[in-house]
Design a protein around this motif. Structure first.
Motif, PDB file in Angstrom:
ATOM      1  N   GLY A   1      40.903  40.165  34.048  1.00  0.00           N
ATOM      2  CA  GLY A   1      40.079  41.317  33.692  1.00  0.00           C
ATOM      3  C   GLY A   1      40.746  42.236  32.696  1.00  0.00           C
TER       4      GLY A   1
ATOM      5  N   ALA B   1      42.582  44.666  33.048  1.00  0.00           N
ATOM      6  CA  ALA B   1      43.960  45.060  33.363  1.00  0.00           C
ATOM      7  C   ALA B   1      45.004  44.258  32.589  1.00  0.00           C
ATOM      8  CB  ALA B   1      44.204  44.898  34.863  1.00  0.00           C
TER       9      ALA B   1
ATOM     10  N   SER C   1      36.399  38.673  32.951  1.00  0.00           N
ATOM     11  CA  SER C   1      35.340  39.679  33.141  1.00  0.00           C
ATOM     12  C   SER C   1      34.782  40.029  31.766  1.00  0.00           C
ATOM     13  CB  SER C   1      35.922  40.941  33.787  1.00  0.00           C
ATOM     14  OG  SER C   1      36.740  41.613  32.839  1.00  0.00           O
ATOM     15  N   ARG C   2      33.658  40.690  31.780  1.00  0.00           N
ATOM     16  CA  ARG C   2      33.064  41.078  30.494  1.00  0.00           C
ATOM     17  C   ARG C   2      33.966  42.080  29.763  1.00  0.00           C
ATOM     18  NH1 ARG C   2      26.870  42.888  29.478  1.00  0.00           N
ATOM     19  NH2 ARG C   2      27.205  44.282  27.737  1.00  0.00           N
TER      20      ARG C   2
ATOM     21  N   GLN D   1      26.746  38.350  35.585  1.00  0.00           N
ATOM     22  CA  GLN D   1      25.298  38.443  35.387  1.00  0.00           C
ATOM     23  C   GLN D   1      24.893  38.016  33.980  1.00  0.00           C
ATOM     24  OE1 GLN D   1      23.865  42.409  36.125  1.00  0.00           O
ATOM     25  NE2 GLN D   1      21.867  41.953  35.281  1.00  0.00           N
ATOM     26  N   THR D   2      25.660  38.437  32.991  1.00  0.00           N
ATOM     27  CA  THR D   2      25.342  38.063  31.606  1.00  0.00           C
ATOM     28  C   THR D   2      26.315  37.005  31.084  1.00  0.00           C
ATOM     29  OG1 THR D   2      26.480  40.112  31.020  1.00  0.00           O
ATOM     30  CG2 THR D   2      24.097  40.129  30.878  1.00  0.00           C
TER      31      THR D   2
ATOM     32  N   ILE E   1      40.634  42.479  38.097  1.00  0.00           N
ATOM     33  CA  ILE E   1      39.174  42.628  37.939  1.00  0.00           C
ATOM     34  C   ILE E   1      38.697  43.545  39.053  1.00  0.00           C
ATOM     35  CG2 ILE E   1      36.960  41.403  38.155  1.00  0.00           C
ATOM     36  CD1 ILE E   1      38.267  38.993  36.815  1.00  0.00           C
TER      37      ILE E   1
ATOM     38  N   HIS F   1      29.859  41.531  37.751  1.00  0.00           N
ATOM     39  CA  HIS F   1      30.824  40.422  37.824  1.00  0.00           C
ATOM     40  C   HIS F   1      30.582  39.626  39.112  1.00  0.00           C
ATOM     41  CE1 HIS F   1      34.386  38.198  36.630  1.00  0.00           C
ATOM     42  NE2 HIS F   1      34.725  38.186  37.903  1.00  0.00           N
TER      43      HIS F   1
ATOM     44  N   ASN G   1      44.862  43.026  42.763  1.00  0.00           N
ATOM     45  CA  ASN G   1      44.490  44.290  42.137  1.00  0.00           C
ATOM     46  C   ASN G   1      45.418  45.377  42.674  1.00  0.00           C
ATOM     47  OD1 ASN G   1      42.986  46.795  41.458  1.00  0.00           O
ATOM     48  ND2 ASN G   1      41.401  45.331  40.848  1.00  0.00           N
TER      49      ASN G   1
ATOM     50  N   ASP H   1      44.697  48.493  42.961  1.00  0.00           N
ATOM     51  CA  ASP H   1      43.938  49.534  43.665  1.00  0.00           C
ATOM     52  C   ASP H   1      43.356  48.951  44.956  1.00  0.00           C
ATOM     53  OD1 ASP H   1      42.189  51.428  44.554  1.00  0.00           O
ATOM     54  OD2 ASP H   1      40.819  51.316  42.830  1.00  0.00           O
TER      55      ASP H   1
ATOM     56  N   ASP I   1      50.893  45.117  41.511  1.00  0.00           N
ATOM     57  CA  ASP I   1      50.865  44.985  40.059  1.00  0.00           C
ATOM     58  C   ASP I   1      50.784  43.509  39.672  1.00  0.00           C
ATOM     59  OD1 ASP I   1      51.193  45.091  37.364  1.00  0.00           O
ATOM     60  OD2 ASP I   1      53.125  46.148  37.407  1.00  0.00           O
TER      61      ASP I   1
ATOM     62  N   PHE J   1      51.323  42.117  36.955  1.00  0.00           N
ATOM     63  CA  PHE J   1      52.406  41.657  36.072  1.00  0.00           C
ATOM     64  C   PHE J   1      53.650  41.265  36.875  1.00  0.00           C
ATOM     65  CE2 PHE J   1      49.679  44.253  33.357  1.00  0.00           C
ATOM     66  CZ  PHE J   1      49.422  43.330  32.359  1.00  0.00           C
TER      67      PHE J   1
HETATM   68  C1  LIG Z   1      23.797  44.879  31.927  1.00  0.00           C
HETATM   69  C2  LIG Z   1      25.247  44.630  32.230  1.00  0.00           C
HETATM   70  C3  LIG Z   1      25.674  43.320  32.343  1.00  0.00           C
HETATM   71  C4  LIG Z   1      27.020  43.063  32.640  1.00  0.00           C
HETATM   72  N1  LIG Z   1      27.427  41.772  32.779  1.00  0.00           N
HETATM   73  C5  LIG Z   1      28.696  41.509  33.146  1.00  0.00           C
HETATM   74  C6  LIG Z   1      29.148  40.181  33.373  1.00  0.00           C
HETATM   75  O1  LIG Z   1      28.410  39.198  33.173  1.00  0.00           O
HETATM   76  N2  LIG Z   1      30.419  39.996  33.779  1.00  0.00           N
HETATM   77  C7  LIG Z   1      31.301  41.028  33.984  1.00  0.00           C
HETATM   78  O2  LIG Z   1      32.453  40.776  34.351  1.00  0.00           O
HETATM   79  N3  LIG Z   1      30.896  42.288  33.758  1.00  0.00           N
HETATM   80  C8  LIG Z   1      29.635  42.554  33.335  1.00  0.00           C
HETATM   81  N4  LIG Z   1      29.264  43.848  33.086  1.00  0.00           N
HETATM   82  C9  LIG Z   1      30.317  44.887  33.042  1.00  0.00           C
HETATM   83  C10 LIG Z   1      30.691  45.401  34.408  1.00  0.00           C
HETATM   84  O3  LIG Z   1      29.857  46.481  34.762  1.00  0.00           O
HETATM   85  C11 LIG Z   1      32.162  45.924  34.376  1.00  0.00           C
HETATM   86  O4  LIG Z   1      32.286  46.892  33.366  1.00  0.00           O
HETATM   87  C12 LIG Z   1      33.195  44.846  34.125  1.00  0.00           C
HETATM   88  O5  LIG Z   1      32.980  43.747  34.978  1.00  0.00           O
HETATM   89  C13 LIG Z   1      34.580  45.422  34.380  1.00  0.00           C
HETATM   90  O6  LIG Z   1      35.560  44.492  34.063  1.00  0.00           O
HETATM   91  P1  LIG Z   1      36.998  44.560  34.747  1.00  0.00           P
HETATM   92  O7  LIG Z   1      36.854  44.443  36.215  1.00  0.00           O
HETATM   93  O8  LIG Z   1      37.856  43.599  34.022  1.00  0.00           O
HETATM   94  O9  LIG Z   1      37.498  46.022  34.307  1.00  0.00           O
HETATM   95  P2  LIG Z   1      37.680  47.331  35.166  1.00  0.00           P
HETATM   96  O10 LIG Z   1      36.449  47.671  35.896  1.00  0.00           O
HETATM   97  O11 LIG Z   1      38.261  48.337  34.224  1.00  0.00           O
HETATM   98  O12 LIG Z   1      38.755  46.928  36.260  1.00  0.00           O
HETATM   99  C14 LIG Z   1      40.091  46.688  35.992  1.00  0.00           C
HETATM  100  C15 LIG Z   1      40.775  46.548  37.336  1.00  0.00           C
HETATM  101  O13 LIG Z   1      42.124  46.173  37.128  1.00  0.00           O
HETATM  102  C16 LIG Z   1      42.928  46.881  38.083  1.00  0.00           C
HETATM  103  N5  LIG Z   1      44.276  46.981  37.489  1.00  0.00           N
HETATM  104  C17 LIG Z   1      44.679  47.757  36.449  1.00  0.00           C
HETATM  105  N6  LIG Z   1      45.976  47.521  36.175  1.00  0.00           N
HETATM  106  C18 LIG Z   1      46.418  46.593  37.064  1.00  0.00           C
HETATM  107  C19 LIG Z   1      47.649  45.949  37.297  1.00  0.00           C
HETATM  108  N7  LIG Z   1      48.715  46.188  36.516  1.00  0.00           N
HETATM  109  N8  LIG Z   1      47.740  45.062  38.308  1.00  0.00           N
HETATM  110  C20 LIG Z   1      46.671  44.783  39.101  1.00  0.00           C
HETATM  111  N9  LIG Z   1      45.462  45.373  38.925  1.00  0.00           N
HETATM  112  C21 LIG Z   1      45.328  46.262  37.913  1.00  0.00           C
HETATM  113  C22 LIG Z   1      42.241  48.208  38.277  1.00  0.00           C
HETATM  114  O14 LIG Z   1      42.593  48.727  39.552  1.00  0.00           O
HETATM  115  C23 LIG Z   1      40.775  47.821  38.176  1.00  0.00           C
HETATM  116  O15 LIG Z   1      40.241  47.532  39.452  1.00  0.00           O
HETATM  117  C24 LIG Z   1      27.936  44.120  32.793  1.00  0.00           C
HETATM  118  C25 LIG Z   1      27.475  45.448  32.662  1.00  0.00           C
HETATM  119  C26 LIG Z   1      26.158  45.691  32.386  1.00  0.00           C
HETATM  120  C27 LIG Z   1      25.705  47.116  32.271  1.00  0.00           C
END
Ligand SMILES: Cc1cc2nc3c(=O)[nH]c(=O)nc-3n(C[C@H](O)[C@H](O)[C@H](O)COP(=O)(O)OP(=O)(O)OC[C@H]3O[C@@H](n4cnc5c(N)ncnc54)[C@H](O)[C@@H]3O)c2cc1C
Length: 309
Positions: free
Chosen positions: A200, A202, A227-228, A244-245, A259, A265, A279, A281, A297, A299
């Protein structure tokens, strides 16, 4: 009921997604397949060998080589005089062609079905999979896309379908194929992989994404997902996106690294058999669906885990 399944392939080999669509079609009635492409003898043979297939229609024409919806849809429509339903795997290409067929037939499309409840009744996810709708159609011709993870794959061998050449209108001149950039990988394909390691936001950069995720995926013989947020930030290619997308997956093991577990997701991976989340958190929503959670962490944890494996 006579059904027609559009065969997903790359002109050389038949894609697994077809097999789930065949299972769904078999619940409706007699199964015919359509192989449309260029130089597709091998694909047609493979299609005829699928258990339960009665007939394989083969349209071998340069106009179908790149599966342009503008050319393939009229071909399918021309076969719908003798078929009651057409089913597509809910893949990028299937989802591109199906709406055009539905519009041309003036029927609604029944998207992403999860089950066949009867000849006219299906279930499908709504609200990013948070609710399951039962839908019933009164249309005479059915146009359906099939969620691959919801149906077992039909056996790829053991069948003895007959092969019949068909021709359509060929190139409609509405679109041309400009090129494709396909990510080449030795790893398993995301939608059929038994193990997936996803990264993700991160990860922070493309370099770190590959430095952390790839070695772990290699050790596990896993496909790589993202992740997206990671895709949008350019850490991973577009076709890695799960959700979803993005792609809908249901592997034996899904490892989510950095993630958060946003609902969009989860919509793409929550049916995985075992979910492992890493994660930092402990309140991250991903832990609500995870079977195994590691708080810390990434990493530090990921290199350690990769080394121990
Ligand atoms: C219409 C629509 C469709 C979407 N479709 C998709 C889709 O198909 N797929 C998808 O994935 N998303 C989709 N999204 C986006 C979705 O809402 C989220 O924004 C996205 O999934 C977040 O990605 P993420 O978890 O990588 O990032 P974040 O939400 O920013 O999460 C990052 C995570 O990493 C953790 N982290 C940070 N640093 C560290 C570290 N050093 N060690 C361990 N953990 C750490 C944090 O605690 C956090 O939980 C869509 C959104 C919309 C509005």
């Amino acid at each position: 009921m006579k059904t027609l399944v559009w065969v997903e392939h790359d002109n050389q080999s038949l894609k697994d997604a077809t097999l789930s669509a065949v299972t769904a079609a078999a619940k409706l009635g007699e199964v015919h397949l359509l192989v449309a492409g260029k130089g597709v003898d091998g694909v047609a043979q493979a299609a005829a060998a699928i258990t339960g297939v009665g007939k394989v229609h083969v349209a071998d024409d340069a106009a179908y080589e790149h599966f342009l919806a503008e050319n393939v849809a009229p071909l399918i429509v021309s076969l719908m005089g003798t078929h009651d339903a057409v089913l597509f795997p809910a893949t990028t290409t299937g989802k591109n062609i199906a709406p055009r067929v539905a519009a041309a037939l003036d029927v609604m499309q029944i998207s992403d079905i999860l089950s066949v409840e009867g000849a006219d009744t299906f279930t499908r996810p709504i609200y990013a999979g948070n609710a399951i709708a039962t839908v019933q159609t009164s249309d005479k011709k059915l146009v359906i896309t099939v969620r691959g993870t919801a149906f077992a794959k039909a056996a790829a061998t053991g069948g003895s379908g007959t092969i019949e050449a068909v021709s359509g209108e060929g190139d409609k001149g509405l679109s041309t194929f400009a090129g494709a950039e396909i990510a080449k990988s030795e790893r398993p394909e995301l939608t059929s992989a038994k193990v997936i390691v996803s990264g993700g936001r991160a990860l922070g950069s493309s370099e770190q994404f590959h430095a952390q995720i790839d070695p772990l995926a290699d050790k596990l013989g896993a496909a790589v997902g993202a992740s997206r947020a990671a895709v949008d930030a350019g850490y991973a290619p577009n076709d890695y996106q799960v959700g979803q997308t993005g792609k809908i997956v249901a592997p034996e093991v899904y490892v989510a690294i950095g993630i958060s577990g946003a609902i969009q997701h989860l919509a793409g991976m929550k049916d995985s058999k075992t979910i492992i989340a890493i994660n930092k958190d402990e309140d991250a929503p991903i832990f609500q669906v995870a079977d195994i959670g590691l708080v810390g962490d990434l990493f530090k944890i990921v290199p350690e885990l990769t080394e121990k494996l």
